[in-house]
Design an enzyme around this catalytic site. Structure first.
Site, PDB file in Angstrom:
ATOM      1  N   LEU A 125       6.663   6.938  -7.654  1.00 37.36           N
ATOM      2  CA  LEU A 125       6.404   8.100  -6.803  1.00 37.36           C
ATOM      3  C   LEU A 125       7.485   8.232  -5.736  1.00 37.36           C
ATOM      4  CD1 LEU A 125       4.484  10.417  -5.896  1.00 37.36           C
ATOM      5  CD2 LEU A 125       3.338   8.738  -4.432  1.00 37.36           C
ATOM      6  N   GLU A 127      10.836   8.237  -3.508  1.00 34.57           N
ATOM      7  CA  GLU A 127      12.249   8.528  -3.735  1.00 34.57           C
ATOM      8  C   GLU A 127      13.056   8.200  -2.480  1.00 34.57           C
ATOM      9  OE1 GLU A 127      12.760  12.489  -5.180  1.00 34.57           O
ATOM     10  OE2 GLU A 127      11.498  12.156  -6.953  1.00 34.57           O
ATOM     11  N   PRO A 128      14.379   8.111  -2.602  1.00 35.17           N
ATOM     12  CA  PRO A 128      15.211   7.718  -1.453  1.00 35.17           C
ATOM     13  C   PRO A 128      14.991   8.563  -0.198  1.00 35.17           C
ATOM     14  CG  PRO A 128      16.515   7.659  -3.455  1.00 35.17           C
ATOM     15  CD  PRO A 128      15.184   8.236  -3.837  1.00 35.17           C
ATOM     16  N   GLY A 131       9.720   9.404   1.348  1.00 32.89           N
ATOM     17  CA  GLY A 131       8.761   8.310   1.407  1.00 32.89           C
ATOM     18  C   GLY A 131       7.363   8.869   1.580  1.00 32.89           C
ATOM     19  N   THR A 158       8.057  -1.308  -7.500  1.00 33.16           N
ATOM     20  CA  THR A 158       7.698  -2.639  -7.954  1.00 33.16           C
ATOM     21  C   THR A 158       7.812  -2.689  -9.473  1.00 33.16           C
ATOM     22  OG1 THR A 158       6.145  -2.825  -6.107  1.00 33.16           O
ATOM     23  CG2 THR A 158       5.921  -4.432  -7.873  1.00 33.16           C
ATOM     24  N   GLN A 336       3.352 -19.059  16.049  1.00 34.90           N
ATOM     25  CA  GLN A 336       3.261 -19.539  17.429  1.00 34.90           C
ATOM     26  C   GLN A 336       2.538 -20.885  17.507  1.00 34.90           C
ATOM     27  OE1 GLN A 336       4.891 -17.698  19.495  1.00 34.90           O
ATOM     28  NE2 GLN A 336       4.507 -18.755  21.420  1.00 34.90           N
ATOM     29  N   ILE A 337       1.470 -21.029  16.734  1.00 35.00           N
ATOM     30  CA  ILE A 337       0.706 -22.281  16.743  1.00 35.00           C
ATOM     31  C   ILE A 337       1.536 -23.421  16.166  1.00 35.00           C
ATOM     32  CG2 ILE A 337      -1.296 -23.447  15.711  1.00 35.00           C
ATOM     33  CD1 ILE A 337      -2.799 -20.735  16.073  1.00 35.00           C
ATOM     34  N   GLY A 340       7.953 -24.759  17.043  1.00 36.63           N
ATOM     35  CA  GLY A 340       9.278 -24.811  16.431  1.00 36.63           C
ATOM     36  C   GLY A 340       9.217 -24.976  14.927  1.00 36.63           C
ATOM     37  N   GLU A 363       2.547   1.632   0.240  1.00 38.86           N
ATOM     38  CA  GLU A 363       1.424   2.501  -0.145  1.00 38.86           C
ATOM     39  C   GLU A 363       0.839   3.262   1.047  1.00 38.86           C
ATOM     40  OE1 GLU A 363      -1.276   1.407  -3.226  1.00 38.86           O
ATOM     41  OE2 GLU A 363      -0.024  -0.268  -3.842  1.00 38.86           O
TER      42      GLU A 363
END
Length: 379
Positions: A125, A127-128, A131, A158, A336-337, A340, A363
């Site tokens: 559906l 196209e460039p 959207g 996809t 965050q949890i 690092g 979608e």
């Protein structure tokens, strides 16, 4: 609405977890790094009945409903969002379009191969330059005897290169006329149909996203789905179910990010105690758990209504909007949890973070979902 998992849902969830442990987890980071589309995995999913979850048994499918379908997608997405995305696109878009709108002859021809996983489906559906503005598409189909000749390009598709068959929406009338677009079934190998550039993506990297290019591509009239001019209307109906797919995908990513963060917070020690003991962490987990539960309720409500044949235009948009935004927040808090370590590829947090963002775009963006919801409540 039944809020307790059914026997079928429990069975499907365990089956997906077992499958994922063997066939997905050991390879998923390599697939992510190389952007490899693992087609064999989807053939194996077909053997389990997961490539035709909604397809009736008479066409070789599993014959389940949307509640089972949501369970399958969410469980796959908890492991790897890419695999969940490709499974969802195959089921709800290409296969779903044929199931909902094709002739009996077309169903008999294509659904068994799609449901078994022998063939992987694509749906064209976007196209460039169109959207959200799909009604302004430029891919055209011109009648020529017993054929339509397609010219144009689709992008962000996809399985646009690896798919064996595609449902393609092309313009057969004036630009901007919603009744001037038609759906066609186009098989791979048809002269003039080829895959184009593959997108180099932030996340969902093992789910193939490419262009589809049509150059004087001759498609027999027998491959028109429904009536000429009904393609866009059909597509909007397909997207109602597709939004439930993305809500389920979002739900799985959010659950995966949350469960990984929860486990890590119990194991990670700071100041001689698990970081889960600290209010700053425990409150994050509480927010994540609550929002995921709310997203789950919205998603399964939409699935239940779809199974009962009710209009889910508003409910699917609400589920997709909320669940996708929850996935982004949960993935962000997960990083965050982990601190690092959440910024490294040694732990799963960073992949959930990258994968989640697509759910607010694909979608129909979050903004488009709000537009759909607003229109339904302001009627």
């Amino acid at each position: 609405m039944e809020l307790v998992a059914t026997e079928n849902q429990t069975m499907i969830a365990q089956m997906v977890r077992d499958f994922g442990a063997t066939h997905i987890k050991p390879h998923m980071m390599r697939w992510d790094e190389t952007q490899e589309f693992p087609a064999d995995v989807f053939h194996k999913l077909g053997e389990l009945g997961l490539m035709g979850v909604l397809v009736p048994q008479q066409y070789g499918g599993s014959g389940f409903g949307y509640t089972e379908y949501v369970t399958a997608i969410a469980e796959l997405a908890k492991i790897d969002g890419s695999i969940g995305l490709s499974m969802a696109a195959h089921n709800s878009l290409c296969t779903g379009h044929i199931l909902q709108h094709a002739s009996e002859e077309q169903k008999q021809k294509y659904l068994p191969r799609l449901a078994s996983g022998e063939w992987i489906g694509a749906w064209g559906l976007t196209e460039p330059n169109t959207g959200s503005d799909a009604g302004n598409m430029r891919t055209v189909a011109v009648e020529d005897g017993d054929f339509y000749v397609l010219n144009g390009a689709k992008n962000f598709i996809t399985h646009g290169k690896s798919g064996h068959v595609a449902v393609v929406i092309a313009r057969t009338g004036e630009v901007g006329d919603s009744r001037a677009m038609t759906a066609f079934i186009v098989e791979r190998g048809t002269p003039g149909f080829e895959g184009g550039r593959k997108e180099d993506k932030l996340g969902m990297r093992a789910s193939e996203t490419t262009e589809m290019i049509f150059t004087d591509c001759r498609v027999p009239k027998e491959n028109v789905i429904g009536s000429v001019g009904d393609g866009f209307v059909q597509a909007l109906k397909v997207l109602d179910g597709g939004r439930i797919s993305i809500a389920a995908l979002s739900l799985g990513i959010a659950q995966g990010a949350y469960e990984a963060a929860l486990q890590y917070s119990k194991e990670r020690q700071q100041f001689n105690q698990p970081i889960s003991n600290f209010q700053g962490i425990s409150f994050k987990l509480a927010d994540m758990a609550t929002e995921i539960e709310a997203a789950s309720l919205l998603t399964y409500r939409a699935a239940d209504m779809k199974d009962r044949g009710l209009n889910v235009n508003r409910e699917s948009a609400m589920a997709k909007l909320y669940a996708s935004e929850v996935a982004v927040r949960a993935a962000n808090e997960g990083v965050q949890i982990f601190g690092g370590y959440g910024y490294t590829k040694d732990y799963p947090a960073e992949k959930y973070y990258r994968d989640a963002k697509l759910c607010t775009i694909g979608e129909g963006t979050s903004e488009i979902q709000k537009l759909v919801i607003a229109r339904t409540i302001l009627k």
